[in-house]
Write an enzyme that holds these catalytic residues in place. Structure first.
Site, PDB file in Angstrom:
ATOM      1  N   ASP A  19     -12.564 -53.251 -87.802  1.00  7.08           N
ATOM      2  CA  ASP A  19     -13.415 -52.208 -87.195  1.00  7.08           C
ATOM      3  C   ASP A  19     -14.085 -52.742 -85.932  1.00  7.08           C
ATOM      4  O   ASP A  19     -15.277 -52.551 -85.701  1.00  7.08           O
ATOM      5  CB  ASP A  19     -14.469 -51.733 -88.192  1.00  7.08           C
ATOM      6  CG  ASP A  19     -14.981 -50.323 -87.860  1.00  7.08           C
ATOM      7  OD1 ASP A  19     -14.326 -49.627 -87.062  1.00  7.08           O
ATOM      8  OD2 ASP A  19     -16.030 -49.927 -88.395  1.00  7.08           O
ATOM      9  N   LYS A  66     -30.073 -52.769 -93.380  1.00  4.38           N
ATOM     10  CA  LYS A  66     -29.156 -51.646 -93.578  1.00  4.38           C
ATOM     11  C   LYS A  66     -29.221 -51.202 -95.032  1.00  4.38           C
ATOM     12  O   LYS A  66     -28.864 -51.948 -95.943  1.00  4.38           O
ATOM     13  CB  LYS A  66     -27.722 -52.023 -93.208  1.00  4.38           C
ATOM     14  CG  LYS A  66     -26.742 -50.865 -93.424  1.00  4.38           C
ATOM     15  CD  LYS A  66     -25.463 -51.021 -92.643  1.00  4.38           C
ATOM     16  CE  LYS A  66     -24.543 -52.022 -93.276  1.00  4.38           C
ATOM     17  NZ  LYS A  66     -23.192 -51.998 -92.667  1.00  4.38           N
ATOM     18  N   GLY A 114     -24.877 -44.887 -89.800  1.00  4.00           N
ATOM     19  CA  GLY A 114     -23.419 -44.874 -89.821  1.00  4.00           C
ATOM     20  C   GLY A 114     -22.902 -44.269 -91.105  1.00  4.00           C
ATOM     21  O   GLY A 114     -23.661 -43.722 -91.915  1.00  4.00           O
ATOM     22  N   GLY A 153     -24.339 -46.358 -94.166  1.00  2.00           N
ATOM     23  CA  GLY A 153     -25.758 -46.567 -94.401  1.00  2.00           C
ATOM     24  C   GLY A 153     -26.605 -46.345 -93.168  1.00  2.00           C
ATOM     25  O   GLY A 153     -26.105 -46.043 -92.077  1.00  2.00           O
TER      26      GLY A 153
END
Length: 615
Positions: A429, A332, A313, A316
């Protein structure tokens, strides 16, 4: 502005000044020998080619090249002679006249007093004299004893030309001779026929460069000299050649680039250390929650040197790892180039205090120097978007009952974030990509990098910039014209997510350029408003009821004004109620009928036309 940047700018100005000075000093002149042809003599100071600038040579030392690659020297007045050789040490130039082999014709009207050159006299017999030329008849020639003075290159079948020296009396010439013109101050050797006398030597005394050549040096004009003074300079340290200039420019550019790289490295290191200090202070305060902290070496071991990549993404890359044979995790690795550590702090601060079945659990973290990573529980069934996308290959696994349960689980997770924690957490988000599914397809909300924490009684959130993913961002996040930013922004994103589940497709495809495409949520509203069958999406009646229920709730959630949207608590109640108890919302698109809106145009208008909320 720090000292390193000042040094960089100062060097840049010095470099530009150096290039300007170098260009002015050289300005088309260099130390390279020039030639008219492969067998022509070398041309350098004090000579210059007519194509070069004046200061590249000494006044009067101008040469030119013919189309046949021959070197030509022009003497006053209009005497053009070819150059055979130039001796820079003895300062002598050898000339010839290949078209006619006739110096007397070239020297008519010659006046070397206005030239830097002089005839070179090698012996007393080769002194300079004035010679008048006479044209005589053939009969007069036969009766004369002065055949040794005959100029054969000027004579013809019906006449002969004679040169008369100073000790010859004109009375000795036959009466049939007529004077042509005078040759002034020329050596007598140029009047003699024969190949040995077909080369003329001229010398020069100014500029005095022969002593430079004798010492193995070269000669040039002194800089800023108004008296045409010359100086010697070493051959290897003289004016720069083209290759030397290129080397200087390239070297200076590389040095400038290196200084700039060092400056960027210095500033990056300085900023990164500030970020690290900020993160360490946060982790010091956060220690009471007792998170597991890993070193970067631990992270590499857990992920088996980052072997299995799960996804990537903006903030990361996620790799699969395992703490033991039974416990698998998702790691991540954060991009240090994005943000200032805020995304890392957001996730740790938010997820470290969350314990809910529908929120991904944070297992541990890594803040080892500039390397940062987050360790989560591993969810084997990937993200929701893989199952609802029109291009997804796993969509057939999930039936409508399961999709309803997933929607309810997501709603409960968001409700917990808004009201169930010690602080109100706004995710900002919410989208299918950030909803992960466990082995039983239970949903878990993830990725809290954009989350914002505030008190529970705070109904309005201040924001400096819009945040979220295009297509899921509530209108008020872009402009106060629609209302204040609050938890209703997550409600809007959840509504878009529900409509995607119903339609089995992405809400916004920014690559679509077909302006006749109907904006997808409005299309669903038009179907429900006109009481059309939801079997456009499913075949079974019971499944159609679930799809209609999710669509109605989704339309309630995406009302343009936040006050018209339900809270997440009400959304959960709506999902738990029967479909026939739900009421259709007002048209959120404020259109009288089906209006065709291109999704990509809507996105661009939101991005460029709406006012960004100030802090």
């Amino acid at each position: 502005m720090d000292i390193c940047l000042k040094m960089l700018i100062s060097y840049l100005f010095l470099f530009l000044a150096f290039i300007v000075d170098l260009r002015e000093a050289q300005n088309g002149c260099d130390d390279q020998l020039r030639y008219c042809g492969a067998h022509s003599p070398a041309i350098r100071f004090p000579f210059r080619l007519s194509s070069q600038l004046e200061h590249c040579g000494y006044p009067g030392f101008i040469l030119s090249c013919t189309d046949a690659n021959q070197t030509v020297l022009e003497l006053p007045i209009s005497a053009k002679l070819f150059v055979k050789e130039i001796n820079y040490t003895s300062q002598v130039i050898q000339l010839y006249d290949p078209p006619h082999h006739c110096f007397p014709r070239q020297f008519r009207g010659l006046n070397l007093s206005s030239s830097p050159f002089q005839f070179k006299v090698n012996s007393p017999y080769d002194d300079l004299q004035n010679y008048p030329l006479f044209n005589c008849s053939p009969r007069a020639i036969m009766n004369s004893d002065r055949r040794s003075d005959r100029i054969s290159c000027l004579s013809g079948p019906t006449y002969q030309v004679y040169a008369i020296n100073y000790f010859t009396s004109i009375a000795e010439l036959p009466l049939s001779c007529t004077k042509m013109y005078n040759l002034l101050s020329i050596p007598n050797t140029i009047l003699i026929d024969g190949s040995d006398y077909k080369v003329l030597q001229l010398s020069w005394s100014i500029p005095k460069c022969g002593h430079c050549e004798a010492k193995g040096k070269k000669c040039r004009l002194k800089n800023n000299s108004s008296k045409l003074q010359t100086e010697c300079f070493p051959k290897d340290k003289g004016s720069l050649s083209k290759s030397a200039i290129a080397g200087v420019i390239l070297g200076s550019f590389l040095l400038l680039l290196a200084i700039f790289a060092l400056y960027r490295l210095y500033t990056y290191d300085k900023v990164e250390k500030e970020h690290q200090a900020k993160i360490e202070k946060f982790l010091e305060d956060y220690r009471n929650f007792k998170p597991t902290r890993y070193s970067y070496a631990d992270i590499k071991r857990i992920t088996n040197q980052f072997t299995e990549k799960l996804g990537e993404g903006a903030y990361g890359t996620v790799f699969k790892g395992k703490l033991s044979n039974e416990i698998h995790v998702a790691v991540k690795i954060l991009n240090t180039s994005n943000g200032n550590g805020e995304e890392f702090i957001n996730e740790v601060e938010t997820m470290g205090t969350i314990h809910h079945v529908n929120v991904v659990r944070l297992v541990g973290l890594c803040a080892d120097g500039f390397r940062r990573a987050l360790v989560y529980e591993f969810l084997p069934n990937d993200s929701l978007d893989k199952f609802i996308s029109s291009t997804g290959t796993k969509k057939c696994i999930l039936n409508w009952d399961k999709l309803h349960d997933i929607a309810l689980g997501i709603a409960k997770g968001i409700e917990y974030l808004h009201q169930g924690c010690g602080q109100q957490i706004l995710h900002f988000d919410i989208k299918p990509h950030n909803v992960l599914l466990d082995q039983n397809f239970n949903p878990k909300i993830s990725d809290f990098g954009l989350a914002k924490l505030c008190s529970k009684d705070q109904s309005v959130v201040s924001m400096t910039t819009a945040r979220g993913t295009m297509g899921y961002i509530a209108p008020e996040v872009f402009s106060r014209n629609f209302g204040n930013v609050s938890s209703k922004a997550d409600v809007y994103s959840f509504g878009i997510l529900l409509l995607e589940i119903v339609g089995g497709r992405k809400n916004v495809d920014v690559t679509v350029e077909n302006t006749s495409q109907v904006y997808f949520p409005e299309w669903i509203y038009n179907i429900l408003e006109q009481k059309e069958d939801m079997r456009i999406f499913v075949d079974d009646d019971e499944d159609a009821k679930i799809a209609k229920k999710l669509a109605i709730i989704g339309l309630w959630c995406i009302q343009w004004h936040p006050v018209d949207r339900p809270s997440m608590k009400v959304v959960v109640q709506m999902l738990e109620e029967e479909e026939d108890k739900l009421i259709m919302p007002h048209n959120p698109f404020a259109s009288a009928g089906p209006v065709q809106i291109n999704a990509s145009i809507l996105v661009k208008s939101l991005n460029h036309e709406l006012e960004v909320i100030p802090e």
